[in-house]
Design a protein around this motif. Structure first.
Motif, PDB file in Angstrom:
ATOM      1  N   PHE A 124       0.937  -1.272  -0.057  1.00  0.00           N
ATOM      2  CA  PHE A 124      -0.137   0.019  -0.077  1.00  0.00           C
ATOM      3  C   PHE A 124       0.892   1.313   0.164  1.00  0.00           C
ATOM      4  O   PHE A 124       0.429   2.288  -0.348  1.00  0.00           O
ATOM      5  CB  PHE A 124      -1.047  -0.130   0.994  1.00  0.00           C
ATOM      6  CG  PHE A 124      -2.074  -0.933   0.905  1.00  0.00           C
ATOM      7  CD1 PHE A 124      -2.452  -1.270  -0.076  1.00  0.00           C
ATOM      8  CD2 PHE A 124      -2.850  -1.324   1.960  1.00  0.00           C
ATOM      9  CE1 PHE A 124      -3.599  -2.103  -0.433  1.00  0.00           C
ATOM     10  CE2 PHE A 124      -4.170  -1.963   1.931  1.00  0.00           C
ATOM     11  CZ  PHE A 124      -4.530  -2.301   0.624  1.00  0.00           C
ATOM     12  N   ARG A 125       1.984   1.291   0.512  1.00  0.00           N
ATOM     13  CA  ARG A 125       3.006   2.379   0.688  1.00  0.00           C
ATOM     14  C   ARG A 125       3.171   3.010  -0.907  1.00  0.00           C
ATOM     15  O   ARG A 125       3.471   4.079  -0.995  1.00  0.00           O
ATOM     16  CB  ARG A 125       4.296   2.132   1.192  1.00  0.00           C
ATOM     17  CG  ARG A 125       4.066   2.157   2.805  1.00  0.00           C
ATOM     18  CD  ARG A 125       3.956   3.726   3.033  1.00  0.00           C
ATOM     19  NE  ARG A 125       3.765   3.705   4.523  1.00  0.00           N
ATOM     20  CZ  ARG A 125       3.425   4.837   5.113  1.00  0.00           C
ATOM     21  NH1 ARG A 125       2.975   5.874   4.282  1.00  0.00           N
ATOM     22  NH2 ARG A 125       3.521   5.009   6.419  1.00  0.00           N
ATOM     23  N   ASN A 126       2.977   2.056  -1.924  1.00  0.00           N
ATOM     24  CA  ASN A 126       3.346   2.492  -3.428  1.00  0.00           C
ATOM     25  C   ASN A 126       2.056   3.188  -4.029  1.00  0.00           C
ATOM     26  O   ASN A 126       2.533   3.519  -5.435  1.00  0.00           O
ATOM     27  CB  ASN A 126       3.838   1.263  -4.047  1.00  0.00           C
ATOM     28  CG  ASN A 126       5.290   0.988  -3.495  1.00  0.00           C
ATOM     29  OD1 ASN A 126       6.242   1.585  -3.282  1.00  0.00           O
ATOM     30  ND2 ASN A 126       5.446  -0.408  -3.490  1.00  0.00           N
ATOM     31  N   GLN A 129      -2.282   8.880  -2.838  1.00  0.00           N
ATOM     32  CA  GLN A 129      -3.532   8.900  -1.846  1.00  0.00           C
ATOM     33  C   GLN A 129      -4.980   8.792  -2.584  1.00  0.00           C
ATOM     34  O   GLN A 129      -5.665   8.294  -2.078  1.00  0.00           O
ATOM     35  CB  GLN A 129      -3.434  10.545  -1.528  1.00  0.00           C
ATOM     36  CG  GLN A 129      -4.714  10.972  -0.841  1.00  0.00           C
ATOM     37  CD  GLN A 129      -4.673  10.627   0.824  1.00  0.00           C
ATOM     38  OE1 GLN A 129      -3.605  10.760   1.208  1.00  0.00           O
ATOM     39  NE2 GLN A 129      -5.942  10.254   1.476  1.00  0.00           N
ATOM     40  N   GLN A 130      -5.080   9.104  -3.865  1.00  0.00           N
ATOM     41  CA  GLN A 130      -6.273   8.967  -4.677  1.00  0.00           C
ATOM     42  C   GLN A 130      -6.508   7.458  -4.723  1.00  0.00           C
ATOM     43  O   GLN A 130      -7.737   6.944  -4.584  1.00  0.00           O
ATOM     44  CB  GLN A 130      -6.001   9.562  -5.944  1.00  0.00           C
ATOM     45  CG  GLN A 130      -7.453   9.419  -6.843  1.00  0.00           C
ATOM     46  CD  GLN A 130      -8.663   9.834  -6.040  1.00  0.00           C
ATOM     47  OE1 GLN A 130      -8.494  11.011  -5.797  1.00  0.00           O
ATOM     48  NE2 GLN A 130      -9.571   9.206  -6.168  1.00  0.00           N
ATOM     49  N   GLN A 131      -5.425   6.524  -5.293  1.00  0.00           N
ATOM     50  CA  GLN A 131      -5.754   5.172  -5.058  1.00  0.00           C
ATOM     51  C   GLN A 131      -5.961   4.461  -3.823  1.00  0.00           C
ATOM     52  O   GLN A 131      -6.944   3.839  -3.818  1.00  0.00           O
ATOM     53  CB  GLN A 131      -4.184   4.625  -5.753  1.00  0.00           C
ATOM     54  CG  GLN A 131      -4.006   5.001  -7.250  1.00  0.00           C
ATOM     55  CD  GLN A 131      -2.353   4.449  -7.675  1.00  0.00           C
ATOM     56  OE1 GLN A 131      -1.584   4.893  -6.960  1.00  0.00           O
ATOM     57  NE2 GLN A 131      -2.570   3.975  -8.764  1.00  0.00           N
ATOM     58  N   LEU A 132      -5.426   4.937  -2.669  1.00  0.00           N
ATOM     59  CA  LEU A 132      -5.727   4.411  -1.493  1.00  0.00           C
ATOM     60  C   LEU A 132      -7.255   4.731  -1.177  1.00  0.00           C
ATOM     61  O   LEU A 132      -7.974   4.020  -0.363  1.00  0.00           O
ATOM     62  CB  LEU A 132      -4.908   5.033  -0.173  1.00  0.00           C
ATOM     63  CG  LEU A 132      -3.375   4.431  -0.457  1.00  0.00           C
ATOM     64  CD1 LEU A 132      -2.516   5.080   0.459  1.00  0.00           C
ATOM     65  CD2 LEU A 132      -3.386   2.808  -0.300  1.00  0.00           C
ATOM     66  N   ASP A 133      -7.661   6.118  -1.664  1.00  0.00           N
ATOM     67  CA  ASP A 133      -8.978   6.556  -1.187  1.00  0.00           C
ATOM     68  C   ASP A 133      -9.920   5.358  -2.074  1.00  0.00           C
ATOM     69  O   ASP A 133     -11.123   5.190  -1.502  1.00  0.00           O
ATOM     70  CB  ASP A 133      -9.422   7.828  -1.636  1.00  0.00           C
ATOM     71  CG  ASP A 133      -8.799   8.999  -0.704  1.00  0.00           C
ATOM     72  OD1 ASP A 133      -8.352   8.674   0.400  1.00  0.00           O
ATOM     73  OD2 ASP A 133      -8.417  10.053  -1.255  1.00  0.00           O
ATOM     74  N   ASP A 134      -9.589   5.354  -3.167  1.00  0.00           N
ATOM     75  CA  ASP A 134     -10.510   4.341  -4.196  1.00  0.00           C
ATOM     76  C   ASP A 134     -10.457   3.078  -3.607  1.00  0.00           C
ATOM     77  O   ASP A 134     -11.778   2.345  -3.457  1.00  0.00           O
ATOM     78  CB  ASP A 134      -9.940   4.245  -5.765  1.00  0.00           C
ATOM     79  CG  ASP A 134     -10.039   5.609  -6.376  1.00  0.00           C
ATOM     80  OD1 ASP A 134     -10.834   6.457  -5.790  1.00  0.00           O
ATOM     81  OD2 ASP A 134      -9.310   5.750  -7.433  1.00  0.00           O
ATOM     82  N   ILE A 135      -9.257   2.427  -3.038  1.00  0.00           N
ATOM     83  CA  ILE A 135      -9.306   1.198  -2.524  1.00  0.00           C
ATOM     84  C   ILE A 135     -10.286   1.243  -1.136  1.00  0.00           C
ATOM     85  O   ILE A 135     -11.021   0.326  -1.254  1.00  0.00           O
ATOM     86  CB  ILE A 135      -7.828   0.750  -2.123  1.00  0.00           C
ATOM     87  CG1 ILE A 135      -7.134   0.655  -3.393  1.00  0.00           C
ATOM     88  CG2 ILE A 135      -7.875  -0.649  -1.160  1.00  0.00           C
ATOM     89  CD1 ILE A 135      -5.495   0.334  -3.213  1.00  0.00           C
TER      90      ILE A 135
END
Length: 162
Positions: A124-126, A129-135
Motif C-alpha cells: 500500500f505504501r506504493n 492518496q487517490q488510489q488509497l481512497d479508491d481502495i
C-alpha cells in the motif's frame, strides 16, 4: 441489453480473478502460522471472534460459526487444550459460559496481524492518496453490501448478538 449484461458479467469475473490473486497477498502468513500452530480455519475464526468480542458466550461462538453447539464445544476444547482460550462462568448467569483469549491466544492473533500488516503496508505504501481512497471506498462498499445481505457479520461484532 445483452451486451450490457455480458460486459457486467465479464467485469465481475475479472474482479473475482483479481480478488483471488490479491487474497494471496494475505494468505502466506496466515497459512504459515496455521501450520506452525496446527490450527484449523474454524479455530482461527474463533480466535479472531474472541479478539473482537472478548468474553463471547459459547452459544454465540456456535451461532457465528454456523455450527451446532457440540461442534463449537469441540473447537473450543482444542483451543483450551492448546492454551489459546479459557472458559469462565458468567457471574450474572452461572448457566452461561463465556470464552476468552488467553495471553498466548492474544499473542498468536497479534503476531498474525503484525505479519499480515507489515506485508500489506509494503504494498500500500506504493499507492497514491487517490488510489488509497479508491481502495478504501471499494472495500467499504463491498463490506457494507455483504453485511446488508447477511453474508458478513457487522464489525465490530454487535455485543447484543453475543
Amino acid at each position: 441489453m445483452t451486451t450490457v449484461n455480458s460486459n457486467i458479467d465479464a467485469l465481475i469475473e475479472s474482479i473475482l480473478d483479481n480478488y483471488g490473486r490479491a487474497a494471496g497477498v494475505f494468505d502466506p502468513n496466515r497459512l504459515e502460522v496455521w501450520e506452525e500452530l496446527g490450527l484449523t480455519m474454524s479455530q482461527l475464526r474463533v480466535l479472531y471472534m474472541l479478539q473482537a468480542g472478548p468474553g463471547t458466550p459459547a452459544g454465540a461462538v456456535a451461532a457465528q460459526l454456523k455450527v451446532r453447539p457440540s461442534t463449537a464445544t469441540g473447537i473450543v476444547d482444542r483451543l483450551v487444550r492448546d492454551g489459546l482460550v479459557r472458559r469462565e462462568r458468567d457471574d450474572l448467569d452461572r448457566r452461561r459460559v463465556r470464552i476468552w483469549l488467553t495471553e498466548r491466544g492474544m499473542r498468536v492473533i497479534n503476531e498474525l496481524r503484525a505479519r499480515n500488516r507489515a506485508q500489506i503496508w509494503k504494498i500500500f505504501r506504493n499507492f497514491s492518496q487517490q488510489q488509497l481512497d479508491d481502495i478504501d471506498r471499494t472495500f467499504t462498499l463491498l463490506t457494507a453490501e455483504a453485511e446488508r445481505q447477511g453474508v458478513l457479520a457487522p464489525w465490530p461484532m454487535d455485543p447484543e448478538v453475543m
